[in-house]
Write a protein that holds these residues in place. Structure first.
Motif, PDB file in Angstrom:
ATOM      1  N   ALA A  99       0.886  -1.172   0.000  1.00 21.33           N
ATOM      2  CA  ALA A  99       0.000   0.000   0.000  1.00 21.33           C
ATOM      3  C   ALA A  99       0.915   1.210   0.000  1.00 21.33           C
ATOM      4  O   ALA A  99       1.472   1.597   1.024  1.00 21.33           O
ATOM      5  N   PHE A 100       1.095   1.762  -1.175  1.00 16.06           N
ATOM      6  CA  PHE A 100       2.066   2.846  -1.329  1.00 16.06           C
ATOM      7  C   PHE A 100       1.446   4.149  -0.866  1.00 16.06           C
ATOM      8  O   PHE A 100       0.509   4.649  -1.468  1.00 16.06           O
ATOM      9  N   ARG A 101       1.964   4.701   0.226  1.00 19.79           N
ATOM     10  CA  ARG A 101       1.452   5.951   0.789  1.00 19.79           C
ATOM     11  C   ARG A 101       2.489   7.041   0.621  1.00 19.79           C
ATOM     12  O   ARG A 101       3.665   6.857   0.921  1.00 19.79           O
ATOM     13  N   ARG A 102       2.056   8.191   0.134  1.00 14.44           N
ATOM     14  CA  ARG A 102       2.967   9.317  -0.079  1.00 14.44           C
ATOM     15  C   ARG A 102       2.763  10.418   0.957  1.00 14.44           C
ATOM     16  O   ARG A 102       3.246  11.522   0.802  1.00 14.44           O
ATOM     17  N   GLU A 103       1.966  10.122   1.984  1.00 17.71           N
ATOM     18  CA  GLU A 103       1.687  11.147   2.979  1.00 17.71           C
ATOM     19  C   GLU A 103       2.912  11.378   3.859  1.00 17.71           C
ATOM     20  O   GLU A 103       3.591  10.446   4.258  1.00 17.71           O
ATOM     21  N   VAL A 104       3.176  12.613   4.163  1.00 15.45           N
ATOM     22  CA  VAL A 104       4.309  12.969   5.017  1.00 15.45           C
ATOM     23  C   VAL A 104       3.789  13.882   6.118  1.00 15.45           C
ATOM     24  O   VAL A 104       3.076  14.845   5.855  1.00 15.45           O
ATOM     25  N   THR A 105       4.144  13.556   7.344  1.00 15.08           N
ATOM     26  CA  THR A 105       3.695  14.393   8.451  1.00 15.08           C
ATOM     27  C   THR A 105       4.490  15.684   8.484  1.00 15.08           C
ATOM     28  O   THR A 105       5.602  15.778   7.974  1.00 15.08           O
ATOM     29  N   ALA A 106       3.918  16.687   9.096  1.00 21.77           N
ATOM     30  CA  ALA A 106       4.557  17.996   9.132  1.00 21.77           C
ATOM     31  C   ALA A 106       5.818  17.996   9.987  1.00 21.77           C
ATOM     32  O   ALA A 106       6.588  18.942   9.938  1.00 21.77           O
ATOM     33  N   SER A 107       6.040  16.930  10.764  1.00 24.61           N
ATOM     34  CA  SER A 107       7.208  16.904  11.636  1.00 24.61           C
ATOM     35  C   SER A 107       8.466  16.434  10.927  1.00 24.61           C
ATOM     36  O   SER A 107       9.560  16.586  11.451  1.00 24.61           O
ATOM     37  N   THR A 108       8.331  15.858   9.758  1.00 25.97           N
ATOM     38  CA  THR A 108       9.494  15.386   9.011  1.00 25.97           C
ATOM     39  C   THR A 108       9.257  15.631   7.535  1.00 25.97           C
ATOM     40  O   THR A 108       8.118  15.648   7.077  1.00 25.97           O
ATOM     41  N   PRO A 109      10.311  15.816   6.739  1.00 27.72           N
ATOM     42  CA  PRO A 109      11.703  15.846   7.166  1.00 27.72           C
ATOM     43  C   PRO A 109      12.169  17.272   7.483  1.00 27.72           C
ATOM     44  O   PRO A 109      11.745  18.214   6.835  1.00 27.72           O
ATOM     45  N   ARG A 110      13.039  17.416   8.456  1.00 32.48           N
ATOM     46  CA  ARG A 110      13.583  18.719   8.827  1.00 32.48           C
ATOM     47  C   ARG A 110      14.962  18.860   8.179  1.00 32.48           C
ATOM     48  O   ARG A 110      15.993  18.732   8.850  1.00 32.48           O
ATOM     49  N   VAL A 111      14.966  19.064   6.891  1.00 29.58           N
ATOM     50  CA  VAL A 111      16.214  19.165   6.139  1.00 29.58           C
ATOM     51  C   VAL A 111      16.191  20.430   5.295  1.00 29.58           C
ATOM     52  O   VAL A 111      15.149  21.043   5.090  1.00 29.58           O
ATOM     53  N   ALA A 112      17.376  20.812   4.802  1.00 26.49           N
ATOM     54  CA  ALA A 112      17.506  21.994   3.955  1.00 26.49           C
ATOM     55  C   ALA A 112      17.852  21.558   2.536  1.00 26.49           C
ATOM     56  O   ALA A 112      18.828  20.833   2.323  1.00 26.49           O
ATOM     57  N   VAL A 113      17.046  22.016   1.576  1.00 22.11           N
ATOM     58  CA  VAL A 113      17.217  21.621   0.186  1.00 22.11           C
ATOM     59  C   VAL A 113      17.277  22.866  -0.691  1.00 22.11           C
ATOM     60  O   VAL A 113      16.491  23.800  -0.516  1.00 22.11           O
ATOM     61  N   LEU A 114      18.224  22.860  -1.641  1.00 18.29           N
ATOM     62  CA  LEU A 114      18.334  23.937  -2.617  1.00 18.29           C
ATOM     63  C   LEU A 114      18.107  23.369  -4.009  1.00 18.29           C
ATOM     64  O   LEU A 114      18.762  22.405  -4.409  1.00 18.29           O
ATOM     65  N   PHE A 115      17.167  23.957  -4.751  1.00 20.11           N
ATOM     66  CA  PHE A 115      16.935  23.601  -6.147  1.00 20.11           C
ATOM     67  C   PHE A 115      17.566  24.678  -7.027  1.00 20.11           C
ATOM     68  O   PHE A 115      17.402  25.882  -6.774  1.00 20.11           O
ATOM     69  N   VAL A 116      18.265  24.242  -8.083  1.00 23.64           N
ATOM     70  CA  VAL A 116      18.997  25.181  -8.934  1.00 23.64           C
ATOM     71  C   VAL A 116      18.665  24.930 -10.405  1.00 23.64           C
ATOM     72  O   VAL A 116      18.673  23.783 -10.867  1.00 23.64           O
ATOM     73  N   CYS A 117      18.357  26.001 -11.125  1.00 25.91           N
ATOM     74  CA  CYS A 117      18.331  25.953 -12.588  1.00 25.91           C
ATOM     75  C   CYS A 117      18.947  27.255 -13.090  1.00 25.91           C
ATOM     76  O   CYS A 117      19.533  28.006 -12.299  1.00 25.91           O
ATOM     77  N   THR A 118      18.865  27.539 -14.362  1.00 29.23           N
ATOM     78  CA  THR A 118      19.541  28.725 -14.891  1.00 29.23           C
ATOM     79  C   THR A 118      18.800  30.013 -14.528  1.00 29.23           C
ATOM     80  O   THR A 118      19.335  30.901 -13.876  1.00 29.23           O
ATOM     81  N   GLY A 119      17.532  30.100 -14.935  1.00 28.24           N
ATOM     82  CA  GLY A 119      16.802  31.355 -14.763  1.00 28.24           C
ATOM     83  C   GLY A 119      16.053  31.489 -13.460  1.00 28.24           C
ATOM     84  O   GLY A 119      15.592  32.586 -13.125  1.00 28.24           O
ATOM     85  N   ASN A 120      15.897  30.398 -12.697  1.00 25.09           N
ATOM     86  CA  ASN A 120      15.099  30.397 -11.464  1.00 25.09           C
ATOM     87  C   ASN A 120      13.716  31.008 -11.696  1.00 25.09           C
ATOM     88  O   ASN A 120      13.172  31.713 -10.860  1.00 25.09           O
ATOM     89  N   SER A 121      13.161  30.709 -12.881  1.00 25.86           N
ATOM     90  CA  SER A 121      11.844  31.246 -13.209  1.00 25.86           C
ATOM     91  C   SER A 121      10.834  30.157 -13.520  1.00 25.86           C
ATOM     92  O   SER A 121       9.649  30.454 -13.669  1.00 25.86           O
TER      93      SER A 121
END
Length: 254
Positions: A99-121
């Protein structure tokens, strides 16, 4: 003893050691053939042969590089792998159908992620908005561009509002220089050009590449947003594992 059915296609494909290595590497990032040759330490003709089998089986896709048209990036079709794996488990025993569940609780994950492209638009702000949505704001998510545009592409605002109910009209593209010196658990480039110029954020940062072509019209923006949403949803368990590992390190620190 009754007749034994042949193993499912996913099992036959993934069971080979070289193909499993390729799948494992492509589960982390998009790569060019020569990079996979180095990662799996096998001759190029052998790597190309197994990549062709994985493509024929629908597990791996390839896109032409927008940085160098002579290059192509291979990328794992995570939705197809998920369904093929579920089919394989069900073929062995009905109780193994997950039973594939994609729900994520608000308590996790506590990580920092940066997404990068050329124009950031377009691509990176789409990814930023979708990851923030799927984590309920628990993750620290930022996006930036190597050559940022003055403002978001109008289709970015429209597609996020219409497909996901998100309002990003107040977002303004930012330059990579604005996040220099910041600490991130994961930096994800979504543009082949940006991958070549993205700075180093330190050894604690995991670098990942998603080779996603720049959308050029509204239909392409819809497809791009859907693909990024798929990739973000499959990123969630990885980020949760990263968060738990960091928490364990803090708890075990003397």
């Amino acid at each position: 003893m009754g007749d034994v059915a042949d193993p499912p296609a996913f099992v036959r494909l993934a069971a080979h050691p070289v193909r499993w290595r390729l799948l494992s590497e492509l589960a982390q990032s998009d790569y060019r053939v020569r990079e996979l040759v180095t990662l799996v330490d096998q001759p190029q003709n052998l790597v190309s042969y197994h990549l062709r089998l994985l493509r024929d089986g629908g597990l791996v896709r390839v896109t032409r590089s927008t940085f160098d048209g002579r290059d192509s990036y291979y990328h794992l079709d995570l939705d197809r792998c998920a369904s093929a794996l579920a089919e394989s488990g069900t073929a062995l025993h009905p109780a193994l159908n997950p039973a594939f569940r994609r729900e994520v609780t608000a308590s996790t994950p506590r990580v920092a992620v940066l997404f990068v492209c050329t124009g950031n638009s377009a691509r990176s702000p789409i990814a930023e908005a979708l990851l923030r949505r799927h984590t309920g704001g628990a993750a620290t998510v930022t996006s930036a561009g190597s050559r940022p545009r003055p403002e978001l592409h109008p289709h970015t605002v429209e597609v996020l509002r219409e497909q996901f109910g998100l309002d990003v009209s107040g977002h303004r593209p930012r330059h990579l220089d604005a996040v220099t010196g910041s600490t991130f658990d994961r930096v994800i480039t979504l543009c082949d050009k940006a991958r070549e110029v993205c700075p180093d954020f330190g050894h604690r940062t995991r670098r990942v590449h998603w080779s996603i072509p720049e959308p050029v019209d509204r239909a392409a923006f819809r497809r791009t947003a859907a693909e990024i949403d798929t990739r973000v949803r499959h990123l969630l368990p990885v980020l949760t594992a990263t968060d738990r590992a960091a928490t364990n390190r803090e708890e075990n620190r003397p």
